[in-house]
Design an enzyme around this catalytic site. Sequence first.
Site, short mmCIF file in Angstrom:
data_model
loop_
_atom_site.label_atom_id
_atom_site.label_comp_id
_atom_site.label_asym_id
_atom_site.label_seq_id
_atom_site.Cartn_x
_atom_site.Cartn_y
_atom_site.Cartn_z
N LYS A 60 0.84 -1.20 0.00
CA LYS A 60 0.00 0.00 0.00
C LYS A 60 0.87 1.25 0.00
CE LYS A 60 -3.87 -2.26 0.09
NZ LYS A 60 -3.31 -3.55 -0.37
N ASP A 61 0.26 2.35 -0.46
CA ASP A 61 0.97 3.63 -0.56
C ASP A 61 1.47 4.11 0.79
OD1 ASP A 61 0.23 4.71 -3.52
OD2 ASP A 61 -1.46 3.62 -2.65
N LYS A 62 2.60 4.81 0.77
CA LYS A 62 3.14 5.39 2.00
C LYS A 62 2.40 6.67 2.37
CE LYS A 62 7.18 7.67 3.99
NZ LYS A 62 8.59 8.11 3.81
#
Length: 358
Positions: A60-62
Site C-alpha cells: 500500500k501507498d506510503k
Amino acid sequence: MIKEPEDFIVEELPLYEPAQTGTHTFFAIRKRNLSTLAAINRIARDLQIRSQQFGYAGLKDKNAVTTQVLSVEGVLPARVLRIEHPDIEVLWAERHPHKLRAGHLRGNRFQITLRDIPHDALPRIESTMQRLATEGVPNRFGAQRFGNKNDSHLIGKAFVKADWEAVVRYMLPDDALQVDDTARRLQRELAKKSPEKAVLCIPHRLRKLFLSAYQAFLFNRVLEMRTPCFGTLLDGDIAIKHENGAPFLVTEATVEQPRADAFEISPSGPIFGYKMRLPTGDVLALETSLLSDDGVRFEAFRKVVGIRLPGTRRPLRMLMQLHAVSAVDDQGVCLSFTLPAGGYATVVLEELFAENIL
C-alpha cells in the site's frame, strides 16, 4: 493536489475471511504515512520476530491512510492486539491456517480528495471519471512500483542480464549520506567476494521487488505501444476473462471483440516468466522485440539470483467501479472508486489530469 495523508484513503478488500484456527494470525491494520514494508518492520521489532514471518496481500501507498490485512506466523492474536504505535492501529486479529499471500485480495477502495480545484471543474472531472469507468483504465503499473529513485527496474534488468557490476553501481550511491544498511552490507561483502556472490547479500524480498519492477516496466512498454487501442483485440492475443482471470488464445479477433466491448474480456500484456502463456503472430513479435532490444533472453527468467519467475498475463485495462464524485470544502473534489487487485489509483489520477480538466 493531495496535501495530507488523509486526502488519500485506501481500504483493502479481502479475498476471504480468516478461519479462526491455525498457526498464523491474520490481522488488520490502519497505518498513516508508512509503507507496508516499513509498518511490517516496526511491528516485527515490537514482537521481536523476523519480518519474513509476515505475509501481505499487496503493498500500500506510503503517503496515505491505508487499511490492510497482514499475517504473522507463531504469534497469538492477543499479543498482536497489544501492539501500540503512533502511526499503526491494529483493528482486529484472528487465527488462520496459512500465510497471507501476495495477490490474495479482491481489490482496493479509494477515497481521494484533490485540493485547490475550483468547483466549476466538477462537471469535467465527473465526465472523465464516467468515461474511464465505461471504457476502462489503462492497467499500467504506477511510478511507485519503480522506487523512490525510479531505478528499481534497472536493477532488476541488471539481475536478469547477470550484469553484477551494474547491480553494484545502482546499489551503492555516490552520496555517502544515502548509504543504507543494505548498501553497507554489500560494501562489506564486496571486500571479500566477487560482485556475483556479493549481491546475494541483498535481502531476498528486495531482490524480488527489483525483478518484479523490471517485469512491470516491460508490461508498461507493451501497453504504451498498444495505446490508445488497449481494448481492441488482435489475432494472436491472449485475452483475459475478467470474471475469473482465465486466459485464452484469440484466433479470430473480430469474433471475440463484442465480448471485449462488453468488458467481459480484455487483451493482455506480458509479465515475463518461464511459465507465461505466449501469444502468437504479430503480438508475439511485438512482445519479444522488447526483450531483444534490452539484450535479454526469454530463458533468463527461469531462475534469477535464486528466484524463479513463472510469469503471468495481465489485462491491458482494468474496470473501475465509480462510487461518487463530489465537491468538498471551498476548493476541492472527492473521488470515490474501487479498483481490482493490482490496480493503481495514481494511474486513474494521471488519466484524469491528462484530459486538461482545469
